[in-house]
Each structure stands twice: as C-alpha cells, then as structure tokens.
Design an enzyme around this catalytic site. Structure first.
Site, mmCIF file in Angstrom:
data_model
loop_
_atom_site.group_PDB
_atom_site.id
_atom_site.type_symbol
_atom_site.label_atom_id
_atom_site.label_comp_id
_atom_site.label_asym_id
_atom_site.label_seq_id
_atom_site.Cartn_x
_atom_site.Cartn_y
_atom_site.Cartn_z
ATOM 1 N N LYS A 117 -65.560 -17.464 31.177
ATOM 2 C CA LYS A 117 -64.618 -18.242 30.052
ATOM 3 C C LYS A 117 -65.181 -19.546 29.632
ATOM 4 O O LYS A 117 -65.920 -20.317 30.433
ATOM 5 C CB LYS A 117 -63.140 -18.533 30.660
ATOM 6 C CG LYS A 117 -61.987 -18.507 29.747
ATOM 7 C CD LYS A 117 -61.822 -17.128 29.313
ATOM 8 C CE LYS A 117 -60.369 -17.147 28.553
ATOM 9 N NZ LYS A 117 -59.607 -15.812 28.245
HETATM 10 N N1 GLU Z 1 -59.973 -14.081 25.242
HETATM 11 C C1 GLU Z 1 -59.590 -12.542 25.496
HETATM 12 C C2 GLU Z 1 -58.888 -12.390 26.870
HETATM 13 O O1 GLU Z 1 -58.603 -13.163 27.650
HETATM 14 C C3 GLU Z 1 -60.650 -11.430 25.022
HETATM 15 C C4 GLU Z 1 -61.800 -11.833 25.828
HETATM 16 C C5 GLU Z 1 -62.928 -10.937 25.256
HETATM 17 O O2 GLU Z 1 -62.820 -10.133 24.646
HETATM 18 O O3 GLU Z 1 -64.217 -11.280 25.834
HETATM 19 O O4 GLU Z 1 -58.955 -11.129 27.384
#
Ligand code: GLU
Length: 427
Positions: A117
């Site tokens: 993240k």
């Molecule tokens: N931000 C989204 C999540 O928390 C998508 C993450 C992604 O597609 O890599 O799942």
C-alpha cells in the site's frame, strides 16, 4: 506472540489505530491455527517500508515537501499489490495496516499477489491538477526501483483515480524507455485498463451480499440497504444493487444523508449530486442526520468510505442483519465483539471489497498477455472467485467455530504461511 491476543486487551485510545486493529485479528487467527512464533513474526512484519520526501513546486511558485510511503507487507505469493491513497491524515501505521490487509485479501481470493500500500500526506482537494501531476510523478520516481509488474503493482485507493494511474504508468515507462502498462492497475481503458474495473469493488460487494442473503434466507427483492459513502465503491454498489432489485433506503455522505423507505432512485440521486454538489436536498427522498442514518433498521449496512466508522461507542446501535464492509477497516476490534453479540452477519473487508483487486489482477494478466477480455468474461470470472471465496471463508467459520472475520484471516494466513514454508527461508 504479541500481548494483543484478545480484542478486550486493546486500550480504548488505541481502538482506532489500524495497525493495532490488524494485529489483534492477526493474533487471534494465528493462535487458532497454532502457527509458531517465528512464522507469526515473519507473517506479521512488513517486508519493506519506504518513506520518501517529495518536493513539489506549487502553482504560486512556492516549494512544498510532501511525505509519502510505500509499504510492501508480503511478497511470499507474488508481487506486492495494493492502492495508493492521497489524504491529509495518512500515517505509516495506517499504510502498514492497509498493506497487510492487501496480503490477506489477495490470499482470501487466491490471486498470485502479496500485499502493499502507498500513501502520500496531502490534501488533493486543495491542489490543482498540475500540482497533483507533479506530486504523482515525483512520488513514482522516488519509489521506481521498488515497483514494477514483477515487484509491486500499485492501484487507485482513497482520492486517487485512473488519471493518476496513467501518470504513474507514463513516468515508469519513460524511465524504462518503453511502455509498461502492467506496472499499475485501475488505468483508463484506452491505456491497458480492464473492462469492469471501475465497477469491480461495488460489484464484488453485491455478489457476496447475495450469497449472505441466500444463507440467511432473505430474498434480494425484500432487502433494504443503507450505504455509507457514494464514491467509487458506494456509488457503484448502490447502482448495481438497485438494478438487481434491492431497495437502497439511505445513502450517507460526509455532508448529510438522504432517506426513502421505498428505495432511492440512484440514477436521479447521482444527477442531483452532479448538479448541486451534494446528495442533500434530493426531491426523491428526505434529508436525515448523517450519524443517525447508520442506525436505520435495514437488512444490509454497507460502509464504503473510510476506517473506524463502527466502533465500541456506536456498534450497539446498529440495526442491520448483514454488515458488508466495502471500505478497508471500517470496524474496530472492540466493535467486532458487539456485532458478534448482536449476531450480525459480517462480510469482512478482506473478502467483501476484494472484487477490486481481483479485477486488478485480471487487468495485470490482460496487460501482460496484450489480449483483452470482454466485460461479460470479466464479470463471470469475478463472480466465480467471489462466490468460491465466500464459501471458503464460511467453511473456515463453520469448521473452526469462529466469526467470519477471523475465518477469513485464518484462510489467508494458512495460504501465505504455506507459501513461505514451501519456499523456505533464503539465507
Ligand atoms: N485499493 C483497492 C483495495 O484496497 C484496490 C487495490 C488494487 O486493485 O490493487 O483493495
């Protein structure tokens, strides 16, 4: 093992720290799986944490330094995967927790990724497009050695979108000297994005909610839904659920809530917001206090905004039968206990909102193949994965006698631990 073996041991002042919340659930699942201390330490600790300080020249000529993070929690099952958020209250603990949730989420839906993240401390609402572009490109340049289709694949999250993903893709490609679409997902369709990606998180929420309704014997047509958040996740879920025959009786936003016991017309509400800038004052419903709307009598409550909206101070007022967690971390561990007492059927975030990363996986596969699928195929494959994952989580819950959240963590920890055992520890 950490001392945090039971939710009761969290001090109330720590209740809203997402890294503590992640640790509490982790510890309970790990102890039920009887994982040894060494494995627990490996699984719990993020593999890599990068902090970058990014100078940006603002439109008025001033220089400002923004701090950003990228945390790769685990690479055991594949490249790190997870979004990047731009927000004023980003903290390293939050990014750590979100990165670990991505590891568990990817494992729950059994796609070949680890978890990561990113976050940048900034307020995108106060920034121009050109300032945001400079910030995005410089952040990408600072983390460029750590990302890539085989290393770490970012995506949109809170306050980031496909335009920002296109800038990341372009910056990475300029440095690589060739176009690398698979470095990031959630891109515009014309730049290697996938059909169905914008709707995927909301669609996934609907798919698992349908499974939960089936389990509880509630027909979808009789299902009354309250949704908190009307952005990418909440807005799409509202539209898709309304199309499927659910009654969306209330939508809650940061500036108010709107209510109609007969079901809101979602297309008209979207239009109203476009014209007025707010969901309040909508002629197809009545305004309601945004705090109170959460406690409406309903079948499904779908929090689809930020962390920590269901806490020890409000969980006992919820009147839903199903809590479908579209957001990451909307429920604190202290609230979990109250929900269990109230026998609310929780579809935990790492399952409920996994539709987004699942279609991100499809996007990454399509980019690498250079061959693109139609929307029907994307949605069909998404459904197979969401339904199988729901069943797998429920199987853990039933066989181990744990709640759905701990069951999802157990399934995920089991999969990641077994990958680590098979690979062995390189020395
Ligand atoms: N931000 C989204 C999540 O928390 C998508 C993450 C992604 O597609 O890599 O799942």
């Amino acid at each position: 093992m950490s001392v945090l073996t039971s939710p009761v041991s969290i001090a109330v002042e720590n209740e809203k720290n997402p890294w503590v919340a992640a640790a509490v659930r982790f510890d309970e699942a790990a102890s039920r799986l009887r994982l040894d201390d060494g494995m627990c330490q490996v699984l719990r600790t993020p593999t890599k944490e990068i902090t970058v300080n990014i100078p940006v020249q603002l439109d008025d000529g001033r220089l400002e330094v923004f701090t950003g993070y990228r945390v790769q929690h685990s690479l055991a099952r594949g490249p790190a995967k997870g979004g990047i958020r731009f927000a004023p209250d980003v903290t390293i603990d939050e990014v750590r927790a979100l990165a670990s949730w991505m590891t568990w989420k990817c494992a729950v839906v059994n796609i070949p990724f680890g978890g990561g993240k990113g976050g940048v401390i900034c307020d995108p609402n106060l920034m121009s497009d050109s300032e945001l572009e400079k910030l995005t490109r410089r952040y990408t340049a600072e983390i460029i050695d750590f990302i890539g289709p085989e290393r770490d694949v970012p995506a949109p999250d809170v306050n980031t979108n496909e335009k920002i993903m296109a800038w990341i893709m372009d910056t990475y490609s300029m440095h690589a000297r060739h176009t690398v679409t698979a470095v990031v997902t959630g891109k515009p369709l014309s730049l290697g994005g996938s059909r169905g990606r914008p709707e995927a998180t909301g669609r996934g929420c609907m798919m698992v909610t349908l499974k939960a309704l089936e389990r509880l014997g509630i027909p979808p047509e009789l299902c009354r839904v309250v949704i908190q958040g009307f952005g990418n996740v909440g807005g799409m879920a509202a539209r898709l659920m309304a199309d499927r025959g659910f009654k969306i009786i209330s939508i809650i936003e940061y500036d108010g809530a709107v209510y109609n016991p007969q079901g809101l017309n979602i297309a008209e509400l979207e239009l109203h917001r476009k014209v007025t800038g707010s969901i309040t004052g909508f002629s197809g419903g009545e305004d309601l206090d945004r705090q109170e709307a959460m406690f409406l009598d309903c079948d499904v409550l779908l929090p689809a905004a930020t962390e920590n909206v269901i806490t020890s101070s409000n969980a006992n007022r919820l009147r839903c039968k199903i809590l479908c967690e579209g957001a990451n971390g909307p429920t604190t561990p202290l609230a979990d206990e109250i929900l269990a007492d109230k026998k609310i059927f929780v579809i935990p975030d790492i399952l409920a909102n996994a539709g987004g990363v699942t279609v991100s996986y499809f996007e990454w596969v399509q980019d690498r193949q250079g061959y693109f699928w139609n929307e029907q195929l994307v949605n069909q494959r998404l459904r197979e994965i969401m339904e199988e994952s729901f069943d797998a989580v429920l199987h853990y819950a039933d066989t181990h006698g744990v709640n759905n959240r701990i069951a999802a963590y157990m399934l995920a920890l089991d999969r990641v631990a077994s990958a680590i055992k098979l690979r062995g520890i390189y020395a």
